[in-house]
Enzyme design. Structure first.
Site, PDB file in Angstrom:
ATOM      1  N   GLU A 108      -4.176   7.385  -4.936  1.00 40.10           N
ATOM      2  CA  GLU A 108      -4.393   7.057  -6.075  1.00 40.10           C
ATOM      3  C   GLU A 108      -5.626   7.256  -6.851  1.00 40.10           C
ATOM      4  OE1 GLU A 108      -4.078   2.566  -5.271  1.00 40.10           O
ATOM      5  OE2 GLU A 108      -2.223   2.674  -4.706  1.00 40.10           O
ATOM      6  N   ARG A 168       0.911  -1.171  -0.223  1.00 40.48           N
ATOM      7  CA  ARG A 168       0.056   0.060  -0.042  1.00 40.48           C
ATOM      8  C   ARG A 168       0.910   1.053  -0.011  1.00 40.48           C
ATOM      9  NH1 ARG A 168      -3.549  -2.765  -1.323  1.00 40.48           N
ATOM     10  NH2 ARG A 168      -5.753  -2.958  -0.640  1.00 40.48           N
ATOM     11  N   HIS A 190      -1.414   0.286  -9.849  1.00 41.08           N
ATOM     12  CA  HIS A 190      -2.010  -0.495  -8.653  1.00 41.08           C
ATOM     13  C   HIS A 190      -2.772  -1.765  -9.477  1.00 41.08           C
ATOM     14  CE1 HIS A 190      -3.987  -0.819  -4.394  1.00 41.08           C
ATOM     15  NE2 HIS A 190      -3.706  -2.116  -5.101  1.00 41.08           N
TER      16      HIS A 190
HETATM   17  O1  LIG Z   1      -4.559  -4.199  -3.561  1.00 38.29           O
HETATM   18  C1  LIG Z   1      -5.269  -5.248  -3.603  1.00 38.29           C
HETATM   19  C2  LIG Z   1      -5.953  -5.695  -2.928  1.00 38.29           C
HETATM   20  O2  LIG Z   1      -5.885  -5.474  -1.662  1.00 38.29           O
HETATM   21  O3  LIG Z   1      -6.331  -6.856  -3.004  1.00 38.29           O
END
Ligand SMILES: O=CC(=O)O
Length: 359
Positions: A305, A276, A324
Site C-alpha cells: 500500500e 489486511r 484503505h
Molecule cells: O486498517 C485500519 C485499522 O487497522 O485501524
C-alpha cells in the site's frame, strides 16, 4: 518542537501577567517540561487526540507534522530515542530495531488502528511494553464501507459509471452490466469478530438467506447475534455467494485466501477484503479473477500500500480497489485518535488502558 499542556497554560497566564513580576518564566517552563514524560507522535493525527495530549498536562510531545507522508524511518529512529511513549499509525513498523533505538524508557506503544500486524508483539512483550489499540470505535464505519464495497463490486457500479461517462451507454440491454444480488444469497465471513457481526447486521435486511462463518474455533455468542452457522474454511469457500474477509493478519492467516480457496469458490461468487492485504495471495487472486474462477473482488487493502497503478489487478474490470479507507469517516478517525491518546496517557500512569492488547 516539544508541546506540553502545562507550557501552553503557563504561556497564556504569562500574557495576562506583568513579566516583571515573574522571574525567569522560560526557566520555569523548561524545568517543568523537562520532568514530563516524553511522547513521540508519528503522524499529524486528527485534532481530538492532539487536544487530549495537549490538555492533559501529563506529557510533552513531539509529532511528525504531516498527514501526507509517513515519517521517514531514519527520522523515526532518531526521534524515538529516550521517549516514554509512542503514538503511531499503521504505516510504522514497530520492531526490534525501533524498540532498541527507543531504549528502556519506552513504556507504552499506542497505535491508532485496530490492526496490529505492524507491531512486533513478541519484541514488545519481551520488553514489557504495554500496547494500546483502537477496536470498536471503528466498527460501524468499517462495516458500512464493507457493505458499500460489496454492493459496488457485485452490482458493477464502477464499470457502470465509466460506461455512462465514456459513451458505452447504448440502448437499454437485457444482460448488460448484470451482477449478483444479495437476496436469497449465502454470505460467508472469514474471521467472525465485532466487524463481521456488524457487516452481517447491515446485510440481513437485504434478505440474505444464510450467514456462515469460519474462525479458529466456533464463536457461539457472536454467531447467535446474526444466526450464523460455523463451517470449515472449505465449506465457506464452497457455499458462499459473497465471501467477506474480516480476520486479523497473523502468521496463521497470511495468504489464507489463495489458489486453494479460490478454486473451491463458485464462479458466481464475490470476494471482499477489508481486513489486511496480506491475507490474500494476490497472484492467485489475479488468476482467479482473470480466468473467471470467481466473479469479482472488492479490496480495500492490498500489498503493498499504495498498490502501484501498474499492478495487474488494476487492469481487471471485475476488481474494485479502494485505498484503505474502511474507517475513514471524520467521526471515527477522531474517535480513534482520542482513544489512542487516552490509551497512551493511561499507560503512562500505570493504569489499565481502555483498549489494551494482551501480550
Ligand atoms: O486498517 C485500519 C485499522 O487497522 O485501524
Amino acid at each position: 518542537m516539544w508541546y506540553s499542556g502545562i507550557a501552553i497554560r503557563r504561556l497564556q497566564q504569562f500574557s495576562l501577567t506583568s513579566l516583571k513580576t515573574i522571574r525567569s518564566p522560560t526557566h520555569i517552563l523548561q524545568k517543568e517540561m523537562s520532568t514530563l514524560p516524553r511522547v513521540y507522535v508519528t503522524r499529524q493525527i486528527p485534532p481530538e487526540g492532539l487536544r487530549i495530549l495537549r490538555e492533559s498536562g501529563q506529557v510533552q510531545f513531539e509529532l511528525w507534522d504531516s498527514d501526507d507522508v509517513p515519517v521517514p524511518r531514519q527520522e523515526l529512529l532518531q526521534k524515538v530515542k529516550g521517549v516514554d511513549a509512542l503514538l503511531c499509525v499503521l504505516t510504522e513498523k514497530i520492531d526490534a530495531e525501533l524498540l532498541d533505538a527507543a531504549g528502556p524508557n519506552l513504556k507504552v506503544v499506542s497505535t491508532m488502528s485496530v490492526g496490529f500486524d505492524h507491531l512486533s508483539l513478541e519484541e514488545l512483550k519481551k520488553r514489557e511494553i504495554r500496547v494500546g489499540y483502537t477496536p470498536e470505535v471503528l466498527t460501524d464505519a468499517v462495516a458500512e464501507l464493507t457493505v458499500a464495497l460489496l454492493l459496488t463490486t457485485s452490482r458493477r457500479l464502477i464499470e457502470a459509471t465509466h460506461e455512462a461517462k465514456t459513451g458505452g451507454w447504448g440502448t437499454w440491454r437485457t444482460l448488460w452490466l448484470c451482477g449478483y444480488e444479495l437476496a436469497n444469497s449465502t454470505v460467508g465471513i472469514l474471521g467472525l469478530g465485532r466487524i463481521g457481526v456488524a457487516i452481517a447486521e447491515r446485510l440481513a435486511p437485504f434478505k440474505v438467506k444464510k450467514f456462515i462463518y469460519t474462525d479458529v474455533a466456533p464463536r457461539p455468542e457472536l454467531a447467535s447475534l446474526i444466526n450464523a452457522e460455523y463451517v470449515s474454511l472449505d465449506e465457506l469457500a464452497k457455499q458462499s455467494d459473497f465471501l467477506a474477509v474480516c480476520c486479523a493478519l497473523t502468521p496463521e492467516t497470511k495468504e489464507i485466501c489463495n489458489k486453494d480457496l479460490f478454486s473451491k469458490m463458485k464462479n458466481t461468487s464475490v470476494f471482499i477484503n477489508t481486513s489486511r492485504g496480506g491475507v490474500v495471495n494476490q497472484e492467485d487472486l489475479y488468476e482467479a479473477l482473470s480466468t473467471g474462477q470467481i466473479a469479482a473482488a472488492g479490496l480495500d487493502v492490498t500489498v503493498p500500500e499504495p498498490l502501484p497503478p501498474s499492478h495487474p489487478l488494476f487492469t481487471l474490470k471485475n476488481c474494485v480497489i479502494l485505498p484503505h479507507i474502511a474507517s475513514a469517516s471524520y467521526t471515527t478517525r477522531n474517535a480513534m485518535s482520542a482513544l489512542a491518546a487516552n490509551n497512551l496517557l493511561l499507560g503512562l500512569r500505570g493504569e489499565p488502558l481502555i483498549k489494551e492488547l494482551k501480550l
